[in-house]
Design a protein around this motif. Structure first.
Motif, PDB file in Angstrom:
ATOM      1  N   PHE A 116       0.705  -0.663  -0.115  1.00 34.61           N
ATOM      2  CA  PHE A 116      -0.055   0.377  -0.038  1.00 34.61           C
ATOM      3  C   PHE A 116       0.769   1.091  -0.267  1.00 34.61           C
ATOM      4  CE2 PHE A 116      -2.977  -2.941   1.431  1.00 34.61           C
ATOM      5  CZ  PHE A 116      -4.320  -2.414   0.877  1.00 34.61           C
ATOM      6  N   GLY A 117       1.502   1.270   0.504  1.00 35.66           N
ATOM      7  CA  GLY A 117       2.657   2.218   0.964  1.00 35.66           C
ATOM      8  C   GLY A 117       3.836   2.879   0.021  1.00 35.66           C
ATOM      9  N   ILE A 118       4.045   1.879  -0.962  1.00 35.02           N
ATOM     10  CA  ILE A 118       5.360   1.820  -2.060  1.00 35.02           C
ATOM     11  C   ILE A 118       3.875   1.997  -3.868  1.00 35.02           C
ATOM     12  CG2 ILE A 118       5.987   0.078  -3.733  1.00 35.02           C
ATOM     13  CD1 ILE A 118       7.267  -1.471  -1.638  1.00 35.02           C
ATOM     14  N   ALA A 119       2.751   1.876  -3.309  1.00 30.19           N
ATOM     15  CA  ALA A 119       1.640   2.312  -4.315  1.00 30.19           C
ATOM     16  C   ALA A 119       1.474   4.000  -4.200  1.00 30.19           C
ATOM     17  CB  ALA A 119       0.944   1.179  -4.318  1.00 30.19           C
ATOM     18  N   GLY A 120       1.185   3.819  -3.186  1.00 33.89           N
ATOM     19  CA  GLY A 120       0.614   5.440  -2.287  1.00 33.89           C
ATOM     20  C   GLY A 120       1.923   6.310  -3.037  1.00 33.89           C
ATOM     21  N   ILE A 121       3.252   6.091  -1.904  1.00 36.65           N
ATOM     22  CA  ILE A 121       4.522   6.999  -2.859  1.00 36.65           C
ATOM     23  C   ILE A 121       4.698   6.881  -4.210  1.00 36.65           C
ATOM     24  CG2 ILE A 121       6.615   6.905  -2.075  1.00 36.65           C
ATOM     25  CD1 ILE A 121       6.458   6.636   0.161  1.00 36.65           C
ATOM     26  N   LEU A 122       4.752   5.892  -4.580  1.00 38.92           N
ATOM     27  CA  LEU A 122       5.319   6.352  -6.180  1.00 38.92           C
ATOM     28  C   LEU A 122       3.960   6.633  -6.891  1.00 38.92           C
ATOM     29  CD1 LEU A 122       6.114   2.837  -7.304  1.00 38.92           C
ATOM     30  CD2 LEU A 122       7.812   4.756  -7.753  1.00 38.92           C
ATOM     31  N   LEU A 123       2.599   7.002  -6.722  1.00 44.66           N
ATOM     32  CA  LEU A 123       2.097   7.720  -7.067  1.00 44.66           C
ATOM     33  C   LEU A 123       2.415   8.950  -6.889  1.00 44.66           C
ATOM     34  CD1 LEU A 123      -1.734   5.359  -6.908  1.00 44.66           C
ATOM     35  CD2 LEU A 123      -0.093   5.671  -9.027  1.00 44.66           C
ATOM     36  N   ALA A 124       1.946   9.508  -5.875  1.00 43.10           N
ATOM     37  CA  ALA A 124       2.692  11.143  -5.964  1.00 43.10           C
ATOM     38  C   ALA A 124       3.716  11.309  -6.561  1.00 43.10           C
ATOM     39  CB  ALA A 124       3.137  10.880  -4.300  1.00 43.10           C
ATOM     40  N   VAL A 125       4.547  11.003  -6.446  1.00 41.86           N
ATOM     41  CA  VAL A 125       5.688  10.736  -7.132  1.00 41.86           C
ATOM     42  C   VAL A 125       6.166  11.359  -8.386  1.00 41.86           C
ATOM     43  CG1 VAL A 125       8.511  10.753  -7.745  1.00 41.86           C
ATOM     44  CG2 VAL A 125       7.856  10.343  -5.089  1.00 41.86           C
ATOM     45  N   LEU A 126       5.313  10.050  -9.621  1.00 41.62           N
ATOM     46  CA  LEU A 126       5.339   9.624 -10.679  1.00 41.62           C
ATOM     47  C   LEU A 126       3.947  10.497 -11.516  1.00 41.62           C
ATOM     48  CD1 LEU A 126       6.007   5.559 -11.243  1.00 41.62           C
ATOM     49  CD2 LEU A 126       7.912   8.228 -11.693  1.00 41.62           C
ATOM     50  N   VAL A 144      -4.889   9.349  -9.274  1.00 41.63           N
ATOM     51  CA  VAL A 144      -4.832  11.154  -8.281  1.00 41.63           C
ATOM     52  C   VAL A 144      -6.639  10.094  -7.721  1.00 41.63           C
ATOM     53  CG1 VAL A 144      -6.274  12.699  -7.494  1.00 41.63           C
ATOM     54  CG2 VAL A 144      -4.608  13.545  -8.143  1.00 41.63           C
ATOM     55  N   GLY A 145      -6.679   9.184  -8.722  1.00 39.72           N
ATOM     56  CA  GLY A 145      -8.133   8.527  -7.849  1.00 39.72           C
ATOM     57  C   GLY A 145      -7.748   7.384  -7.327  1.00 39.72           C
ATOM     58  N   ILE A 146      -6.953   6.335  -7.263  1.00 41.40           N
ATOM     59  CA  ILE A 146      -6.807   5.506  -6.448  1.00 41.40           C
ATOM     60  C   ILE A 146      -5.824   6.013  -5.651  1.00 41.40           C
ATOM     61  CG2 ILE A 146      -4.928   4.212  -7.061  1.00 41.40           C
ATOM     62  CD1 ILE A 146      -7.318   2.563  -8.928  1.00 41.40           C
ATOM     63  N   ALA A 147      -4.901   6.743  -5.890  1.00 38.02           N
ATOM     64  CA  ALA A 147      -4.231   7.006  -4.341  1.00 38.02           C
ATOM     65  C   ALA A 147      -4.895   7.456  -2.990  1.00 38.02           C
ATOM     66  CB  ALA A 147      -3.118   7.945  -4.950  1.00 38.02           C
TER      67      ALA A 147
END
Length: 297
Positions: A116-126, A144-147
């Motif tokens: 969960f954490g990796i997905a959230g941070i990756l989406l925030a950066v990318l 953004v809808g996913i994050a």
């Protein structure tokens, strides 16, 4: 950091935690607080890094149509309040705080937290930085809808209940589409500046008419997900009342999108209505889950 938009990250955690409590019958307060801290810090960090990315691309410097405080960034870099480097360090520091909260959850709840954490941070950066820049290739709204929908709702629910499934995924979809609609409508006043600098958001690609249609489809898909959830017996049918009524506001906002920044007051009201839909809808879903949990105990 744009704290006025923090409800977009706080409310999904609240809704997911309420679902988890409904499913498990008990509530882990420390897990809730850590999840809330991590999600808000990822949100704040993403906002800051988005300003860095938009400054590098020249978008914010050209944006004369922004509707303050909703669109067009914070302007901290352009007005000299902070340097681009300082903003980047702030954004990464916020993501670091989120990472620390995530590590505590990792040790207390297990390795699922890591994904969960990796997905959230990756989406925030990318979303705004790096070679991908999701916001510039028409995938920013989806990310953004996913994050700020699926991830925090299902993640918070898992922290409380230890289980995932189709029902909680359906429950997360309205929150996802409501937050996606916030980003989508906020991008409408920025169409000219984004298009001039190569930031190919959905409004840039689709124009006002197409964006209006997508905006409405998002809201209808959220209600459709709740209908599916009710038909599966995962949630009471009466919980659809408020989301269905909120479609009236969505319809009004969609009409304003068709006109765009040419009617600035109407566009501002439409943005505020979209924020209201997300807030009212998310609180309603959380309250409905708590109501079910209380009366089924």
């Amino acid at each position: 950091m744009r704290p006025k938009f923090f409800p977009a990250s706080v409310l999904p955690v609240l809704a997911g935690s309420a679902w988890g409590f409904m499913a498990a019958g008990h509530f882990d307060l420390s897990a809730f607080i850590l999840a809330l801290l991590a999600t808000v810090c990822v949100h704040a960090g993403a906002n800051v890094l988005n300003d860095v990315g938009d400054d590098a691309g020249g978008t914010d410097r050209q944006n004369d149509d922004r509707i303050y405080p909703y669109t067009g960034g914070s302007r901290f870099i352009q007005t000299g309040i902070m340097s681009a480097g300082g903003m980047a360090r702030l954004g990464l520091s916020l993501l670091g705080v989120a990472g620390i909260a995530g590590l505590i959850l990792l040790f207390s709840k297990g390795p699922t937290v890591l994904w969960f954490g990796i997905a959230g941070i990756l989406l925030a950066v990318l979303y705004s930085l790096g070679p991908v820049r999701l916001a510039s290739i028409g995938l920013g709204e989806f990310s953004v809808g996913i994050a700020f929908g699926v991830l925090p709702v299902t993640g918070a629910a898992w922290l409380q209940s230890g289980s995932l499934g189709l029902d909680v995924l359906l429950f997360s979809i309205p929150v996802s589409v409501w937050v996606t609609a916030i980003l989508l409508i906020n991008e409408v006043p920025d169409i000219a500046a984004d298009g001039a600098t190569g930031k190919r958001t959905l409004p840039v690609r689709l124009g006002l008419g197409g964006t209006s249609v997508v905006y409405l489809l998002l809201h209808f898909s959220g209600v459709a997900a709740l209908v599916g959830l009710a038909l599966r017996g995962g949630f009471p049918a009466w919980a659809l009342i408020i989301p269905a009524l909120l479609l009236v506001l969505a319809w009004q906002a969609a009409r304003a999108i068709r006109v765009g920044i040419a009617d600035r007051p109407a566009m501002t009201r439409a943005i505020e209505m979209t924020l209201g839909i997300h807030t009212i809808g998310s609180i309603w879903l959380a309250g409905s889950a708590l109501f079910v949990a209380y009366f089924s105990a």
